[in-house]
Write an enzyme that holds these catalytic residues in place. Structure first.
Site, mmCIF file in Angstrom:
data_model
loop_
_atom_site.group_PDB
_atom_site.id
_atom_site.type_symbol
_atom_site.label_atom_id
_atom_site.label_comp_id
_atom_site.label_asym_id
_atom_site.label_seq_id
_atom_site.Cartn_x
_atom_site.Cartn_y
_atom_site.Cartn_z
ATOM 1 N N SER A 229 -21.508 -5.803 37.228
ATOM 2 C CA SER A 229 -21.704 -6.319 35.876
ATOM 3 C C SER A 229 -21.260 -5.326 34.820
ATOM 4 O O SER A 229 -21.665 -4.167 34.830
ATOM 5 C CB SER A 229 -23.178 -6.646 35.640
ATOM 6 O OG SER A 229 -23.502 -7.905 36.119
ATOM 7 N N HIS B 48 -27.253 -8.015 30.087
ATOM 8 C CA HIS B 48 -28.288 -8.039 31.127
ATOM 9 C C HIS B 48 -28.368 -6.734 31.918
ATOM 10 O O HIS B 48 -29.338 -6.484 32.611
ATOM 11 C CB HIS B 48 -28.110 -9.241 32.061
ATOM 12 C CG HIS B 48 -26.977 -9.147 33.032
ATOM 13 N ND1 HIS B 48 -25.756 -9.758 32.816
ATOM 14 C CD2 HIS B 48 -26.863 -8.539 34.237
ATOM 15 C CE1 HIS B 48 -24.956 -9.529 33.848
ATOM 16 N NE2 HIS B 48 -25.603 -8.781 34.724
ATOM 17 N N ASP C 210 -24.013 -12.281 26.411
ATOM 18 C CA ASP C 210 -24.272 -11.356 27.510
ATOM 19 C C ASP C 210 -23.394 -10.097 27.408
ATOM 20 O O ASP C 210 -22.855 -9.624 28.399
ATOM 21 C CB ASP C 210 -24.072 -12.023 28.866
ATOM 22 C CG ASP C 210 -24.677 -11.199 30.009
ATOM 23 O OD1 ASP C 210 -25.542 -10.350 29.729
ATOM 24 O OD2 ASP C 210 -24.252 -11.383 31.170
#
Length: 297
Positions: A247, A135, A165
């Site tokens: 992230s 993402h 992901d």
């Protein structure tokens, strides 16, 4: 500041990601539910240039105020000296862990149709293969990485796996980088001391510390589009502070080894702009991450 992924219908949500009418990953925010529920949020970010400047200023200010008000802070930076006390009276030297691992962590910069994005990544090889979250780079028109020594170099996406992901990018024209060491994540135990490193809110090289607060926590995040398969994994839960921009960054054990890839946070707020760490973050276990990374390259 680095924005959040807007909420989608249901109780699981993506993290802060974009400013304006378009939410993270380009989805428009859904109508608010009568009674807002807690959300899972991915921790990638996308912001416009102006918003980024404001975010960085606000992030630095908030960090300074927090440090001044906290007599025993658990958040440090590369040069900070923080020790965690364990139950057997031994200490974990966060400064030593940071010094060892920071050269293996990069900031991932992306340009999308919605604006500029920031995430984190883990160096896999000396020639610049880098593991991050899908993402973070999804929809990217341009990608670059900022290394620990301050250099920013172009990068290209080598492969992505939206269902887990995870993604791997290749930094261009680099050599001699320091690959991160990966641990056997099956050996992680509840209560283990851990450190998270990344670029929360665009503040590169930020180090936070905590413990593993739960294992095998089922995390389900909606796919990037309504037709996409949701992302599912059994996560390592931690109370180490994780925020938008973290992230793709590593969750590190006391030996300076990667035990997980930080990917999502829990947020009680349905407003994507107010999402932030409440002490419940989630990382994809290192064994799964390494296996997928090997397949993507």
């Amino acid at each position: 500041m680095t924005p959040d992924f807007p909420a989608m219908s249901g109780s699981l949500h993506q993290a802060p990601h974009s400013v304006g009418p378009l939410g993270p990953l380009g989805h428009r925010p859904q109508p608010a539910a009568p009674a807002p529920k807690p959300f899972w949020r991915r921790t990638g970010t996308v912001v416009t240039s102006a918003a980024l400047i404001a975010a960085l200023f606000g992030g630095v200010t908030g960090g300074v105020v927090g440090a001044m008000n906290a007599p025993d802070p658990t958040v440090g930076t590369a040069g900070a000296s923080v020790a965690l006390q364990t139950s057997n009276q031994s200490t974990v030297d966060v400064s030593a862990i940071a010094a060892k691992v920071l050269p293996s962590v990069v900031q991932v910069n992306v340009a999308t149709a919605q604006g500029q994005g920031i995430g984190s990544g883990v160096v896999l090889s000396a020639d610049g293969r880098i593991l991050t979250n899908n993402h973070v780079v999804s929809g990217a028109q341009q990608v670059s990485v900022t290394l620990d020594d301050g250099r920013t170099v172009d990068a290209k996406v080598l492969g992505t796996d939206p269902t887990s992901d995870l993604a791997v990018v290749q930094a261009q024209g680099v050599s001699g980088l320091t690959p991160a060491a990966f641990a056997d994540s099956d050996g992680v135990k509840i209560g283990d001391q851990v450190v998270a490193i990344g670029s929360p809110e665009g503040l590169q090289g930020t180090v936070t510390s905590g413990i593993v607060s739960a294992l095998d926590r089922k995390v389900t995040v909606p796919g990037e589009t309504r037709r996409s398969t949701p992302v599912n994994y059994q996560a390592i839960q931690t109370d180490a502070s994780i925020n938008p921009g973290n992230s793709g960054g590593p969750l590190i054990n006391a030996a300076g080894q990667v035990v997980g890839i930080n990917s999502a946070i829990y947020s009680p707020a349905s407003d994507s702009g107010s999402a932030g760490s409440v002490g419940i973050g989630f990382a994809i276990p290192a064994n799964q991450a390494k296996q997928i990374a090997d397949q993507l390259t």
